[in-house]
Design a protein around this motif. Structure first.
Motif, PDB file in Angstrom:
ATOM      1  N   HIS A 170      -2.620  10.857  -8.321  1.00  0.00           N
ATOM      2  CA  HIS A 170      -1.477  11.758  -8.339  1.00  0.00           C
ATOM      3  C   HIS A 170      -0.543  11.534  -7.152  1.00  0.00           C
ATOM      4  CE1 HIS A 170      -4.775  13.492 -10.652  1.00  0.00           C
ATOM      5  NE2 HIS A 170      -3.837  13.964 -11.443  1.00  0.00           N
ATOM      6  N   ALA A 171      -0.935  10.674  -6.228  1.00  0.00           N
ATOM      7  CA  ALA A 171      -0.110  10.259  -5.100  1.00  0.00           C
ATOM      8  C   ALA A 171      -0.705   8.959  -4.567  1.00  0.00           C
ATOM      9  CB  ALA A 171      -0.085  11.323  -4.002  1.00  0.00           C
ATOM     10  N   ILE A 172       0.151   8.145  -3.934  1.00  0.00           N
ATOM     11  CA  ILE A 172      -0.268   6.825  -3.451  1.00  0.00           C
ATOM     12  C   ILE A 172       0.126   6.669  -1.990  1.00  0.00           C
ATOM     13  CG2 ILE A 172       0.028   4.326  -3.692  1.00  0.00           C
ATOM     14  CD1 ILE A 172       0.789   4.869  -6.660  1.00  0.00           C
ATOM     15  N   VAL A 173      -0.823   6.221  -1.180  1.00  0.00           N
ATOM     16  CA  VAL A 173      -0.557   5.768   0.187  1.00  0.00           C
ATOM     17  C   VAL A 173      -0.701   4.254   0.170  1.00  0.00           C
ATOM     18  CG1 VAL A 173      -1.290   5.820   2.599  1.00  0.00           C
ATOM     19  CG2 VAL A 173      -1.393   7.911   1.212  1.00  0.00           C
ATOM     20  N   VAL A 223       2.347   5.562   3.929  1.00  0.00           N
ATOM     21  CA  VAL A 223       1.781   4.241   4.183  1.00  0.00           C
ATOM     22  C   VAL A 223       0.670   4.358   5.215  1.00  0.00           C
ATOM     23  CG1 VAL A 223       3.892   2.982   3.597  1.00  0.00           C
ATOM     24  CG2 VAL A 223       3.507   3.713   5.959  1.00  0.00           C
ATOM     25  N   ARG A 224      -0.213   3.383   5.156  1.00  0.00           N
ATOM     26  CA  ARG A 224      -1.249   3.264   6.180  1.00  0.00           C
ATOM     27  C   ARG A 224      -1.318   1.824   6.636  1.00  0.00           C
ATOM     28  NH1 ARG A 224      -7.884   3.907   5.891  1.00  0.00           N
ATOM     29  NH2 ARG A 224      -7.656   2.395   4.199  1.00  0.00           N
ATOM     30  N   MET A 225      -1.342   1.652   7.948  1.00  0.00           N
ATOM     31  CA  MET A 225      -1.761   0.399   8.576  1.00  0.00           C
ATOM     32  C   MET A 225      -2.822   0.799   9.574  1.00  0.00           C
ATOM     33  SD  MET A 225       0.307  -2.414  10.845  1.00  0.00           S
ATOM     34  CE  MET A 225      -0.628  -3.712  11.672  1.00  0.00           C
ATOM     35  N   PHE A 257       2.527   8.910   7.451  1.00  0.00           N
ATOM     36  CA  PHE A 257       1.779   7.778   7.998  1.00  0.00           C
ATOM     37  C   PHE A 257       0.328   8.182   8.196  1.00  0.00           C
ATOM     38  CE2 PHE A 257       0.275   4.855  11.328  1.00  0.00           C
ATOM     39  CZ  PHE A 257       0.642   3.638  10.770  1.00  0.00           C
ATOM     40  N   ASP A 258      -0.580   7.468   7.530  1.00  0.00           N
ATOM     41  CA  ASP A 258      -2.011   7.685   7.740  1.00  0.00           C
ATOM     42  C   ASP A 258      -2.421   6.979   9.017  1.00  0.00           C
ATOM     43  OD1 ASP A 258      -2.101   8.979   5.244  1.00  0.00           O
ATOM     44  OD2 ASP A 258      -4.102   8.194   4.856  1.00  0.00           O
ATOM     45  N   LEU A 259      -2.857   7.757   9.996  1.00  0.00           N
ATOM     46  CA  LEU A 259      -3.132   7.269  11.342  1.00  0.00           C
ATOM     47  C   LEU A 259      -4.631   7.150  11.550  1.00  0.00           C
ATOM     48  CD1 LEU A 259      -1.755   6.666  14.134  1.00  0.00           C
ATOM     49  CD2 LEU A 259      -2.124   9.080  14.669  1.00  0.00           C
ATOM     50  N   GLN A 260      -5.111   5.927  11.736  1.00  0.00           N
ATOM     51  CA  GLN A 260      -6.546   5.709  11.899  1.00  0.00           C
ATOM     52  C   GLN A 260      -6.819   5.236  13.322  1.00  0.00           C
ATOM     53  OE1 GLN A 260      -8.400   4.249   8.472  1.00  0.00           O
ATOM     54  NE2 GLN A 260     -10.284   3.604   9.465  1.00  0.00           N
ATOM     55  N   LEU A 261      -7.459   6.106  14.114  1.00  0.00           N
ATOM     56  CA  LEU A 261      -7.686   5.845  15.536  1.00  0.00           C
ATOM     57  C   LEU A 261      -9.063   6.327  15.951  1.00  0.00           C
ATOM     58  CD1 LEU A 261      -4.356   7.249  17.060  1.00  0.00           C
ATOM     59  CD2 LEU A 261      -4.835   4.874  16.456  1.00  0.00           C
ATOM     60  N   PHE A 317       1.844  12.952  10.037  1.00  0.00           N
ATOM     61  CA  PHE A 317       0.790  11.991  10.335  1.00  0.00           C
ATOM     62  C   PHE A 317      -0.545  12.585   9.899  1.00  0.00           C
ATOM     63  CE2 PHE A 317       4.231  10.788  13.029  1.00  0.00           C
ATOM     64  CZ  PHE A 317       4.124   9.418  13.236  1.00  0.00           C
ATOM     65  N   ILE A 318      -1.370  11.782   9.263  1.00  0.00           N
ATOM     66  CA  ILE A 318      -2.662  12.248   8.779  1.00  0.00           C
ATOM     67  C   ILE A 318      -3.752  11.417   9.441  1.00  0.00           C
ATOM     68  CG2 ILE A 318      -4.104  12.704   6.789  1.00  0.00           C
ATOM     69  CD1 ILE A 318      -0.417  12.068   6.209  1.00  0.00           C
ATOM     70  N   LEU A 319      -4.519  12.051  10.304  1.00  0.00           N
ATOM     71  CA  LEU A 319      -5.592  11.378  11.028  1.00  0.00           C
ATOM     72  C   LEU A 319      -6.740  11.095  10.061  1.00  0.00           C
ATOM     73  CD1 LEU A 319      -6.574  10.466  13.886  1.00  0.00           C
ATOM     74  CD2 LEU A 319      -7.670  12.717  14.055  1.00  0.00           C
ATOM     75  N   THR A 320      -7.038   9.821   9.871  1.00  0.00           N
ATOM     76  CA  THR A 320      -8.053   9.414   8.907  1.00  0.00           C
ATOM     77  C   THR A 320      -9.457   9.664   9.437  1.00  0.00           C
ATOM     78  OG1 THR A 320      -6.544   7.714   8.091  1.00  0.00           O
ATOM     79  CG2 THR A 320      -8.864   7.455   7.538  1.00  0.00           C
ATOM     80  N   HIS A 321     -10.323  10.124   8.549  1.00  0.00           N
ATOM     81  CA  HIS A 321     -11.747  10.312   8.841  1.00  0.00           C
ATOM     82  C   HIS A 321     -11.987  11.214  10.058  1.00  0.00           C
ATOM     83  CE1 HIS A 321     -11.905   7.417   5.772  1.00  0.00           C
ATOM     84  NE2 HIS A 321     -12.131   6.326   6.459  1.00  0.00           N
TER      85      HIS A 321
END
Length: 295
Positions: free
Chosen positions: A86-89, A115-117, A155-159, A179-183
């Motif tokens: 229903h949505a795409i990153v 987007v995510r990098m 922006f999916d933020l993975q840190l 910003f969405i902090l992943t995991h």
């Protein structure tokens, strides 16, 4: 049962994933032979049947960089045919001089929301992904992330926690971008110094009102579904960030390496339920609905 949005899941065709067809490599989630195969939308729907999940957000899965548009096109076609996701990153390379030509190509797909990098770097080699610990504040990355507001993309933020001060710089200078902090900030262990560094990292990022976090991938470093660990992360994340800044994500099929979707979401539901109905509504629906706008 509180209805749910799964804010972080994957599907794939093995042929599209260099890391699933090439030699085995070190991954933070350990050995992954059981998922070196196709994982289609039908299997995901079977996996989460009866879970209360009514919508789901697809997150990019490291296709070859040059295939960034092919990935989003595949997901849009899947959604058109099946109604899921229903949505795409998607993925965009934020290290190039100007990311806008990539984003312009992705914007033709109606479900694109962000987007995510992956920018996470750790002193443990198996946990590394980014080129360096400070790539999150690389001038090109900062310039390109600043362009996302013009497209209304998140922006999916993975840190990891040690990077979160730099993360606050990036988030803070882009107040119009979510910003969405992943995991949930990637807690790697339960040693006191590790948990304190993680909590301090969340406190650092909590200064930014446009920072959200996913309760996803919580089995990444222990390679099991651990209700006590999930409860610990949920309790602290709600205390520091607030339930209205948190969302549930299954991280399937990665978590399928060690658990079922039913067992996974039950552990999350049990942990969040202790914080009341309003928290359940936020974590399992409201936050993801507001941030990702799934159709």
């Amino acid at each position: 049962m509180q209805k749910a949005i799964d804010a972080h899941f994957h599907i794939w065709r093995q042929q599209d994933q260099p890391w699933l067809v090439g030699p085995m490599v070190l991954r933070i989630f350990g050995p992954y032979e059981p998922i070196r195969r196709d994982y289609p939308i039908g299997e995901f729907l079977d996996d989460q049947k009866g879970s209360g999940v009514e919508k789901a957000v697809y997150v990019q899965t490291n296709w070859a960089k040059e295939d960034f548009e092919k990935e989003v096109a595949f997901l849009q076609k899947t959604a058109d045919e099946t109604g899921w996701p229903h949505a795409i990153v998607g993925y965009a390379d934020m290290t190039v001089d100007d990311v806008r030509p990539q984003i312009d190509r992705l914007m033709q797909y109606r479900l694109l929301r962000g987007v995510r990098m992956q920018l996470h770097w750790h002193e443990t080699p198996a946990f590394r992904f980014a080129a360096s610990a400070d790539q999150v504040i690389d001038p090109k990355v900062r310039a390109n992330v600043a362009r996302l507001k013009d497209y209304g993309l998140s922006f999916d933020l993975q840190l990891f926690p040690a990077q979160m001060k730099d993360g606050l710089t990036l988030v803070g200078e882009n107040p119009q971008t979510n910003f969405i902090l992943t995991h949930a900030g990637m807690l790697t262990g339960m040693e006191p110094e590790t948990t304190e560094a993680w909590k301090e990292g969340l406190r650092t990022l909590s200064a930014a009102p446009n920072l959200y976090a996913k309760l996803s991938g919580l089995g990444t470093f222990v390679h099991r579904n651990d209700p006590a660990l999930i409860a610990y992360i949920v309790d602290n994340a709600i205390d520091i960030l607030g339930a209205d800044h948190l969302m549930f994500g299954s991280n399937f099929p990665i978590e399928k390496l060690w658990t079922s979707h039913a067992e996974l979401i039950k552990a999350h539901r049990d942990a969040v339920a202790r914080h009341g109905a309003a928290a359940e509504a936020d974590v399992f629906w409201n936050t993801a609905e507001r941030v990702y706008r799934p159709v």
